[in-house]
Scaffold this motif. Structure first.
Motif, PDB file in Angstrom:
ATOM      1  N   MET A   1     147.106  35.306  28.070  1.00 36.14           N
ATOM      2  CA  MET A   1     146.323  34.332  29.152  1.00 36.14           C
ATOM      3  C   MET A   1     146.688  35.000  30.649  1.00 36.14           C
ATOM      4  N   PRO A   2     145.544  34.980  31.190  1.00 34.91           N
ATOM      5  CA  PRO A   2     145.628  35.482  32.535  1.00 34.91           C
ATOM      6  C   PRO A   2     146.618  35.003  33.585  1.00 34.91           C
ATOM      7  N   GLY A  41     143.167  43.395  26.270  1.00 33.00           N
ATOM      8  CA  GLY A  41     142.331  42.443  26.893  1.00 33.00           C
ATOM      9  C   GLY A  41     142.346  41.136  27.060  1.00 33.00           C
ATOM     10  N   ILE A  42     141.436  40.413  28.104  1.00 31.68           N
ATOM     11  CA  ILE A  42     141.433  39.159  28.343  1.00 31.68           C
ATOM     12  C   ILE A  42     140.271  38.541  27.958  1.00 31.68           C
ATOM     13  N   PHE A  43     140.360  37.657  26.803  1.00 34.82           N
ATOM     14  CA  PHE A  43     139.164  37.185  26.529  1.00 34.82           C
ATOM     15  C   PHE A  43     138.785  35.681  26.845  1.00 34.82           C
ATOM     16  N   THR A  59     135.165  36.095  23.800  1.00 30.86           N
ATOM     17  CA  THR A  59     134.433  37.087  24.253  1.00 30.86           C
ATOM     18  C   THR A  59     134.862  37.824  25.534  1.00 30.86           C
ATOM     19  N   ASN A  60     134.607  39.241  25.688  1.00 24.52           N
ATOM     20  CA  ASN A  60     134.998  39.737  26.922  1.00 24.52           C
ATOM     21  C   ASN A  60     133.577  40.877  27.186  1.00 24.52           C
ATOM     22  N   GLU A  61     133.902  41.528  28.050  1.00 24.88           N
ATOM     23  CA  GLU A  61     132.685  42.474  28.553  1.00 24.88           C
ATOM     24  C   GLU A  61     132.716  43.392  27.387  1.00 24.88           C
ATOM     25  N   ASN A  62     133.320  43.715  26.569  1.00 25.63           N
ATOM     26  CA  ASN A  62     133.210  44.864  25.010  1.00 25.63           C
ATOM     27  C   ASN A  62     133.236  44.223  23.969  1.00 25.63           C
ATOM     28  N   SER A  63     133.680  42.987  23.918  1.00 25.45           N
ATOM     29  CA  SER A  63     133.994  42.295  22.186  1.00 25.45           C
ATOM     30  C   SER A  63     133.547  41.102  22.111  1.00 25.45           C
TER      31      SER A  63
END
Length: 85
Positions: A1-2, A41-43, A59-63
């Motif tokens: 969690m960011p 990474g943050i999703f 989702t994120n920018e790559n996944s």
């Protein structure tokens, strides 16, 4: 969690924690789709009720992770301290 939660459980207060995480248990999975999942990474997470099942999308920018599940539970929240060097 960011972002660290504002409203902490008693056992987390005044411990200096700056990171928290939680698990997601999914049961009765169908229509599973996984693309480029990494362990970092943050999703962005979306869970939506659709008739007799739930749709989960992370989702994120790559996944991408998508699935349908009969039931979804958030589980095992915990907090810890991470050095940001």
């Amino acid at each position: 969690m960011p972002e660290f939660p504002d409203n902490l459980p008693e056992k987390w207060k005044n411990k200096g924690y700056n990171v928290c995480r939680l698990g997601i248990d999914c049961y009765g999975i169908s229509n599973l789709k996984i693309l480029n999942i990494s362990d970092r990474g943050i999703f962005s997470l979306k869970i939506k009720k659709e008739g007799d099942h739930f749709q989960l999308q992370a989702t994120n920018e790559n996944s991408l992770l998508e699935l349908n599940a009969k039931s979804i539970f958030l589980c095992d929240p915990n907090a810890y301290t991470k050095d940001n060097k």
